[in-house]
Design a protein around this motif. Structure first.
Motif, mmCIF file in Angstrom:
data_model
loop_
_atom_site.group_PDB
_atom_site.id
_atom_site.type_symbol
_atom_site.label_atom_id
_atom_site.label_comp_id
_atom_site.label_asym_id
_atom_site.label_seq_id
_atom_site.Cartn_x
_atom_site.Cartn_y
_atom_site.Cartn_z
ATOM 1 N N GLY A 93 -48.843 1.472 -29.142
ATOM 2 C CA GLY A 93 -48.787 1.965 -30.496
ATOM 3 C C GLY A 93 -47.626 2.989 -30.951
ATOM 4 N N PRO A 94 -47.844 4.254 -30.237
ATOM 5 C CA PRO A 94 -46.906 5.441 -30.452
ATOM 6 C C PRO A 94 -45.834 5.065 -30.288
ATOM 7 N N THR A 95 -45.195 4.239 -29.116
ATOM 8 C CA THR A 95 -43.912 3.942 -28.885
ATOM 9 C C THR A 95 -43.410 3.072 -29.906
ATOM 10 N N LEU A 96 -44.055 2.247 -30.390
ATOM 11 C CA LEU A 96 -43.646 0.967 -31.318
ATOM 12 C C LEU A 96 -43.363 1.587 -32.739
ATOM 13 N N THR A 97 -44.188 2.674 -32.884
ATOM 14 C CA THR A 97 -44.006 3.353 -34.228
ATOM 15 C C THR A 97 -42.789 4.264 -34.236
ATOM 16 N N THR A 98 -42.448 4.811 -33.305
ATOM 17 C CA THR A 98 -41.051 5.595 -32.815
ATOM 18 C C THR A 98 -40.050 4.862 -32.934
ATOM 19 N N LEU A 99 -40.033 3.590 -32.467
ATOM 20 C CA LEU A 99 -38.970 2.887 -32.196
ATOM 21 C C LEU A 99 -38.645 2.254 -33.728
ATOM 22 N N ARG A 100 -39.843 1.695 -34.271
ATOM 23 C CA ARG A 100 -39.536 1.317 -35.911
ATOM 24 C C ARG A 100 -39.622 2.400 -36.923
ATOM 25 N N ASP A 101 -39.416 3.740 -36.449
ATOM 26 C CA ASP A 101 -39.052 4.629 -37.425
ATOM 27 C C ASP A 101 -37.716 4.598 -38.120
ATOM 28 N N THR A 102 -37.468 3.975 -39.061
ATOM 29 C CA THR A 102 -36.110 3.828 -39.714
ATOM 30 C C THR A 102 -35.699 5.066 -40.406
ATOM 31 N N THR A 103 -36.434 6.474 -40.770
ATOM 32 C CA THR A 103 -36.271 7.332 -41.699
ATOM 33 C C THR A 103 -35.128 8.360 -40.790
ATOM 34 N N ASP A 104 -35.221 8.386 -39.488
ATOM 35 C CA ASP A 104 -34.235 9.235 -38.907
ATOM 36 C C ASP A 104 -34.175 8.397 -37.550
ATOM 37 N N PRO A 105 -33.694 7.347 -37.275
ATOM 38 C CA PRO A 105 -33.680 6.650 -35.702
ATOM 39 C C PRO A 105 -32.741 7.492 -34.803
ATOM 40 N N LEU A 106 -31.898 8.271 -35.334
ATOM 41 C CA LEU A 106 -30.931 9.152 -34.394
ATOM 42 C C LEU A 106 -31.573 10.247 -33.959
ATOM 43 N N GLY A 107 -32.466 10.900 -34.494
ATOM 44 C CA GLY A 107 -33.123 12.191 -34.101
ATOM 45 C C GLY A 107 -32.465 13.280 -34.734
ATOM 46 N N ASP A 154 -24.941 11.724 -18.003
ATOM 47 C CA ASP A 154 -23.211 11.435 -17.430
ATOM 48 C C ASP A 154 -22.351 11.115 -18.592
ATOM 49 N N ILE A 155 -22.613 10.314 -19.514
ATOM 50 C CA ILE A 155 -21.906 9.917 -20.453
ATOM 51 C C ILE A 155 -22.044 10.614 -21.900
ATOM 52 N N ASN A 156 -22.743 11.844 -21.721
ATOM 53 C CA ASN A 156 -23.095 12.649 -23.296
ATOM 54 C C ASN A 156 -23.208 11.860 -24.272
ATOM 55 N N ILE A 157 -24.242 10.904 -23.971
ATOM 56 C CA ILE A 157 -24.939 10.399 -25.024
ATOM 57 C C ILE A 157 -26.616 10.552 -24.973
ATOM 58 N N PRO A 158 -27.133 11.501 -25.920
ATOM 59 C CA PRO A 158 -28.586 11.762 -25.827
ATOM 60 C C PRO A 158 -29.256 10.415 -26.014
ATOM 61 N N PHE A 159 -30.454 10.307 -25.530
ATOM 62 C CA PHE A 159 -31.420 9.313 -25.897
ATOM 63 C C PHE A 159 -32.021 9.542 -27.266
ATOM 64 N N THR A 160 -31.964 8.503 -27.990
ATOM 65 C CA THR A 160 -32.754 8.637 -29.480
ATOM 66 C C THR A 160 -34.131 8.909 -29.127
ATOM 67 N N PRO A 161 -34.968 9.375 -30.082
ATOM 68 C CA PRO A 161 -36.345 9.437 -29.931
ATOM 69 C C PRO A 161 -37.103 7.989 -29.700
ATOM 70 N N GLY A 162 -36.687 6.920 -30.141
ATOM 71 C CA GLY A 162 -37.270 5.684 -29.933
ATOM 72 C C GLY A 162 -36.964 5.170 -28.601
ATOM 73 N N MET A 163 -35.667 5.389 -27.821
ATOM 74 C CA MET A 163 -35.441 5.156 -26.503
ATOM 75 C C MET A 163 -35.948 6.088 -25.448
ATOM 76 N N ALA A 164 -36.078 7.409 -25.776
ATOM 77 C CA ALA A 164 -37.057 8.118 -24.992
ATOM 78 C C ALA A 164 -38.465 7.885 -24.895
ATOM 79 N N ALA A 165 -39.017 7.526 -25.992
ATOM 80 C CA ALA A 165 -40.479 7.203 -26.132
ATOM 81 C C ALA A 165 -40.603 5.725 -25.215
ATOM 82 N N LEU A 166 -39.724 4.858 -25.340
ATOM 83 C CA LEU A 166 -39.706 3.444 -24.528
ATOM 84 C C LEU A 166 -39.751 3.937 -23.124
ATOM 85 N N ILE A 167 -38.801 4.675 -22.741
ATOM 86 C CA ILE A 167 -38.551 4.788 -21.217
ATOM 87 C C ILE A 167 -39.948 5.697 -20.667
ATOM 88 N N GLN A 168 -40.371 6.659 -21.306
ATOM 89 C CA GLN A 168 -41.694 7.339 -20.996
ATOM 90 C C GLN A 168 -42.978 6.760 -21.026
#
Length: 223
Positions: free
Chosen positions: A209-223, A129-143
């Protein structure tokens, strides 16, 4: 600002009495509280809650818009807070006494268990609704923390779940009266204090493990 207290073996972290948005100073204060919990010895568990209308209303968008040049570092710090809580070597329980929105809702999902007020307050991921996409890390956490159908509905429709509906959807573990939210969370935490330690931390780290890896990936945190 956040403050931490202890009741027997249960640490109780109060996130504050305002909207409890993720201002950098707030993130630092929560991190310091987690330091205290993690460095303590013996049986222990953690309950997080707040005072007032909000548990947490998510990212501090006012600060973020005023510091656009720090966007990437800010998101990295938010992701790290989620990752740290998700893998904390103690049992964690979120006592949702008020509105729990956006990053605040994600923060609640990083806990092991959630208790929500049944009669008032909403749990919501409003990003669609507020037009802010989930980052890959956020999506991974929720899912990783919600059933696929629930994650899809919550993320795509921005539905506002009351406590009873949130419990039925598996978003929270219990919905209870307002005056019992904190005490119920403490009761759940107290029953698990002997689980604290390296073994629990390893179990969580491997489970997510996979979720933590995505959350801690600092190369492109915004996707």
């Amino acid at each position: 600002m956040p403050s931490i207290d202890r009741q027997d073996h249960v640490f109780v972290l109060d996130l504050g009495d305002g909207e409890n948005r993720f201002h950098p100073d707030w993130i630092t204060a929560v991190g310091a509280a987690l330091d205290e919990v993690e460095k303590s010895d013996g049986p222990r568990a953690l309950v997080t809650t707040a005072t007032g209308k909000f548990y947490s209303n998510g990212l501090d968008l006012d600060w973020l818009f005023a510091h656009a040049d720090q966007h990437r570092d800010y998101v990295v710090s938010v992701h790290e807070l989620f990752a740290r809580l998700l893998s904390l070597p103690v049992v964690t329980v979120a006592a949702l006494q008020g509105h729990t929105f956006a990053a605040g809702a994600m923060f609640s999902l990083a806990h092991d268990f959630r208790v929500m007020r049944a009669d008032r307050g909403y749990w919501c991921l409003p990003e669609a609704d507020i037009n802010i996409p989930f980052t890959p890390g956020m999506a991974a956490l929720i899912q990783s923390r919600l059933a696929p159908q629930t994650a899809h509905e919550a993320m795509v429709t921005a539905r506002r779940y009351g406590g009873t509906d949130a419990a039925a959807a598996g978003i929270v573990d219990r919905a209870t009266d307002a005056d019992a939210v904190r005490s119920t969370a403490i009761e759940i935490a107290q029953a698990q204090v002997n689980k604290a330690g390296d073994t629990l931390g390893t179990i969580k780290s491997r489970m997510y493990g996979p979720t933590l890896t995505t959350l801690r990936d600092t190369t492109d945190p915004l996707g």
